[in-house]
Design a protein around this motif. Structure first.
Motif, PDB file in Angstrom:
ATOM      1  N   ARG A  92       0.833  -1.209   0.000  1.00  0.00           N
ATOM      2  CA  ARG A  92       0.000   0.000   0.000  1.00  0.00           C
ATOM      3  C   ARG A  92       0.862   1.250   0.000  1.00  0.00           C
ATOM      4  N   ILE A  93       1.941   1.228   0.772  1.00  0.00           N
ATOM      5  CA  ILE A  93       2.839   2.381   0.827  1.00  0.00           C
ATOM      6  C   ILE A  93       3.470   2.619  -0.550  1.00  0.00           C
ATOM      7  N   LEU A  94       3.955   1.553  -1.181  1.00  0.00           N
ATOM      8  CA  LEU A  94       4.547   1.684  -2.520  1.00  0.00           C
ATOM      9  C   LEU A  94       3.546   2.255  -3.518  1.00  0.00           C
ATOM     10  N   THR A  95       2.322   1.780  -3.452  1.00  0.00           N
ATOM     11  CA  THR A  95       1.278   2.269  -4.353  1.00  0.00           C
ATOM     12  C   THR A  95       1.029   3.758  -4.130  1.00  0.00           C
ATOM     13  N   ALA A  96       0.994   4.175  -2.867  1.00  0.00           N
ATOM     14  CA  ALA A  96       0.757   5.591  -2.558  1.00  0.00           C
ATOM     15  C   ALA A  96       1.899   6.456  -3.088  1.00  0.00           C
ATOM     16  N   VAL A  97       3.142   5.997  -2.933  1.00  0.00           N
ATOM     17  CA  VAL A  97       4.283   6.767  -3.443  1.00  0.00           C
ATOM     18  C   VAL A  97       4.235   6.808  -4.967  1.00  0.00           C
ATOM     19  N   ARG A  98       3.898   5.693  -5.578  1.00  0.00           N
ATOM     20  CA  ARG A  98       3.835   5.604  -7.043  1.00  0.00           C
ATOM     21  C   ARG A  98       2.770   6.545  -7.605  1.00  0.00           C
ATOM     22  N   GLN A  99       1.644   6.672  -6.915  1.00  0.00           N
ATOM     23  CA  GLN A  99       0.542   7.499  -7.406  1.00  0.00           C
ATOM     24  C   GLN A  99       0.790   8.990  -7.198  1.00  0.00           C
ATOM     25  N   ALA A 100       1.746   9.336  -6.357  1.00  0.00           N
ATOM     26  CA  ALA A 100       2.049  10.747  -6.104  1.00  0.00           C
ATOM     27  C   ALA A 100       2.737  11.348  -7.328  1.00  0.00           C
ATOM     28  N   ALA A 101       2.506  12.629  -7.505  1.00  0.00           N
ATOM     29  CA  ALA A 101       3.130  13.327  -8.633  1.00  0.00           C
ATOM     30  C   ALA A 101       4.462  13.890  -8.155  1.00  0.00           C
ATOM     31  N   GLY A 102       5.504  13.071  -8.144  1.00  0.00           N
ATOM     32  CA  GLY A 102       6.826  13.523  -7.732  1.00  0.00           C
ATOM     33  C   GLY A 102       7.179  13.068  -6.328  1.00  0.00           C
ATOM     34  N   PRO A 103       8.269  13.611  -5.795  1.00  0.00           N
ATOM     35  CA  PRO A 103       8.732  13.232  -4.461  1.00  0.00           C
ATOM     36  C   PRO A 103       7.689  13.557  -3.387  1.00  0.00           C
ATOM     37  N   VAL A 104       7.552  12.668  -2.414  1.00  0.00           N
ATOM     38  CA  VAL A 104       6.549  12.866  -1.363  1.00  0.00           C
ATOM     39  C   VAL A 104       7.188  12.731   0.010  1.00  0.00           C
ATOM     40  N   SER A 105       6.609  13.463   0.954  1.00  0.00           N
ATOM     41  CA  SER A 105       7.080  13.394   2.339  1.00  0.00           C
ATOM     42  C   SER A 105       6.327  12.297   3.076  1.00  0.00           C
ATOM     43  N   THR A 106       6.836  11.961   4.221  1.00  0.00           N
ATOM     44  CA  THR A 106       6.169  10.958   5.061  1.00  0.00           C
ATOM     45  C   THR A 106       4.757  11.420   5.405  1.00  0.00           C
ATOM     46  N   ARG A 107       4.607  12.703   5.707  1.00  0.00           N
ATOM     47  CA  ARG A 107       3.288  13.253   6.058  1.00  0.00           C
ATOM     48  C   ARG A 107       2.298  13.065   4.903  1.00  0.00           C
ATOM     49  N   GLN A 108       2.737  13.351   3.678  1.00  0.00           N
ATOM     50  CA  GLN A 108       1.840  13.202   2.518  1.00  0.00           C
ATOM     51  C   GLN A 108       1.392  11.745   2.354  1.00  0.00           C
TER      52      GLN A 108
END
Length: 151
Positions: A92-108
């Motif tokens: 789930r974490i990988l999917t959330a990072v993959r779906q983000a548009a660019g680098p993401v913070s832990t909070r995001q």
């Protein structure tokens, strides 16, 4: 009438065979008992193997004992190791990072996953998981502390 010496030899041989028979009966009993124990051990092993396989399938990665606690392993990213080898939470974490548009913070990522991001203590375990994914090659951790997926 038979010779007494022959009768004596027959009696001695009979006693010898009776003793041997007694030993063999005892050994056969022990062999059967051990074979029964092995059959039980085999059934227990089979059942435990099935349970472990089910747990690994459900967890998505191997479960090992560390200091007496069950811990799921996060495998290194390598050829032949698929994302489904990761525990469901890490997927789930990988999917959330993959779906983000660019680098993401832990909070995001915490917000995407529905965590209470106002409490720092809720984000630290997530930060640890993100770092573990980066250490194992699944994510890239940038110098600014943000995460991106690896190509």
């Amino acid at each position: 009438m038979m010779d007494p010496e022959v009768l004596e030899r027959i009696a001695a041989r009979r006693a010898e065979l009776d003793g041997l028979e007694e030993q063999l009966v005892k050994q056969l009993s022990e062999v059967r008992a051990e074979r029964d124990e092995l059959a039980v051990a085999e059934r227990v092993w089979q059942r435990m193997s099935e349970q472990l396989a089910n747990e690994r399938t459900e967890a998505g990665s191997p479960v090992v004992q560390v200091a007496g606690r069950a811990v799921r392993l996060v495998p290194d990213r390598a050829p032949g190791v698929v994302e489904s080898a990761l525990p469901a939470e890490y997927q789930r974490i990988l999917t959330a990072v993959r779906q983000a548009a660019g680098p993401v913070s832990t909070r995001q990522i915490g917000e995407v996953l529905g965590l209470d991001t106002g409490v720092r203590g809720k984000l630290e375990p997530l930060r640890g998981k993100l770092t573990k994914l980066a250490d194992r090659g699944w994510l890239h951790k940038r110098p600014d502390g943000k995460f991106t997926t690896r190509a």
